[in-house]
Design an enzyme around this catalytic site. Sequence first.
Site, short mmCIF file in Angstrom:
data_model
loop_
_atom_site.label_atom_id
_atom_site.label_comp_id
_atom_site.label_asym_id
_atom_site.label_seq_id
_atom_site.Cartn_x
_atom_site.Cartn_y
_atom_site.Cartn_z
N ASP A 75 -24.93 16.61 9.68
CA ASP A 75 -25.06 16.29 8.26
C ASP A 75 -23.79 16.62 7.49
O ASP A 75 -22.93 17.36 7.94
CB ASP A 75 -26.23 17.07 7.64
N ASP A 76 -23.70 16.07 6.28
CA ASP A 76 -22.64 16.38 5.30
C ASP A 76 -21.26 15.86 5.72
O ASP A 76 -20.23 16.38 5.28
CB ASP A 76 -22.55 17.89 5.02
N HIS A 119 -30.02 14.52 1.49
CA HIS A 119 -29.34 15.80 1.32
C HIS A 119 -30.30 16.78 0.66
O HIS A 119 -30.91 16.47 -0.37
CB HIS A 119 -28.09 15.57 0.46
#
Length: 310
Positions: A14-15, A135
């Site tokens: 993620d991110d 998110h």
Amino acid sequence: MSLSTKIKLVVTGDDFGYCPRRDLGIVDCFRAGGVSSVSLLVNGSSAAGAADLAQRYNIPIGLHANLSEGIPVSAELRQKSSLVNSEGVFLGKMGIRKALALGQLSMPEVRQELQAQVSLFRELTGQTPQHMDGHQHVHILPRIREEFAQVLHENGIHYTRLPVELGLHRCDWIPEERMVFNRAVQEDALNSVGIFKSYGLRWPDLYIGLSTMGKHMSTHNIQRAIEYGILSLHSSLSPGHSTQSSICMTIELMTHPGYPSMPQEGGCGEGPDDFSQSRDRLHELEILRDPSLHSYYNNNNVHLCSFKDL
């Protein structure tokens, strides 16, 4: 775990796009076989560079929809909207949840921002997201989940994340404050199932990630989560059950590896938060590249893949 059970494991980083150091760490992790897919923050400070890296290294990529951190993609919503504060910045992980509970969020604005992020993803990558998640798990929040599901359906995005981790109640190493948030996430996820199914969305059979974040990630904890989940699913099947899911099961492992962000470098318009600057990011990177974890995969019929391979 039954050795006859084939496991398809999507390890999502993620991110991606949050900052160059996080991106570099995720790429190094992918090249070492530690992650098999990434989720791009299109409002991240290094989103364009991250998209280029994904193309260069042929990294499967999806969209990490963001309604809680940084600045909206839609320029119109930065000026004045229910999604931002007086400075034009998203309300934060808990702020968006509070505003939602108070009935202060405009769902048309939520939909507008989600669509803007899908459009920017296509512009940056030249493709439709292979999957789309949220998110800080914003995609499963009440009312937002309906808008999210409809945007995915309209854009031909079939896979999402359903963060329900079997066995989470057994994880006594997680602080109670964090567990309160995790329980709320799981409740929201379970309440999203019917809505997501009605739009034809899909997700892996199992999810892991709430119990293995940061310092809590270890080969043992990943193994424990996989095996408990597999046993739980098998035990829920009726005697004589012989569907494909009893032969091949699919799992998503949510991760946040990377080299820690430097102060004032990265973020989504406000600079990096403590989470991204933490050495926990490096710890996750090291665990995911650990030969002992890869040996566990190899010895237990676990095959890393991306969402398009499910």
